[in-house]
Design a protein around this motif. Sequence first.
Motif: not given
Length: 196
Positions: A26-50
């Motif tokens: 469960e911890d490993g799965l949670r860490q992967v989902l948190q990483e995915m959420e962070a990547l998604y938020e970074q992409n959203q910010a960069d797409v808006s800026e681009a």
Amino acid sequence: MFCEKAIELIRELHRVSDGQLPAFNEDGLRQVLQEMEALYEQNQADVSEAKAAGRADLIPSIKLRHCCLLRNQRCVVAYLYDRLLRIRALRWEYGSVLPANVRFHMSAEEVQWFGQYKKSLASFMRSIGGQEGLDVTQDMKPPKSLYIQVRCLKDHGEFEIDDGTVILLKKNSQHFLPRWKCEQLIRQGVLEHVMS
């Protein structure tokens, strides 16, 4: 580095042999989902800026993060799907009641899925084979003989066979029984097939 935690989930499954079920990570799965959420938020910010500033230099990093998101998603789905396949195989191996050590390694959702799969399989078996149904989990390999010699590994109590005979299954007692009646008990570890 991106995707390392997701790949570790897959490696964890490969370390365990096919008939085994490793503990749900469960911890490993949670860490992967948190990483995915962070990547998604970074992409959203960069797409808006681009889009707003017309910065084409952000596109390669957006694509890289998007590929990492897709890879993480594939790894998580592969991890969960492989576990479900193993749990389904355990139903055929152990029957409708799993040993406590196997249930201990399952998540609550997997236990729920197992219960639904068990009910679906039971419903299917009742629907075929006439009034009594047909147990498709018996005779996974064609039998060489209809009766086998078995030894009782632990006290089980009374056991009734088709002709109405009641047999007391006590530890270390040996019996000559119909294969199809005792195959489930062999899988559960109550009986042991004695090879002569």
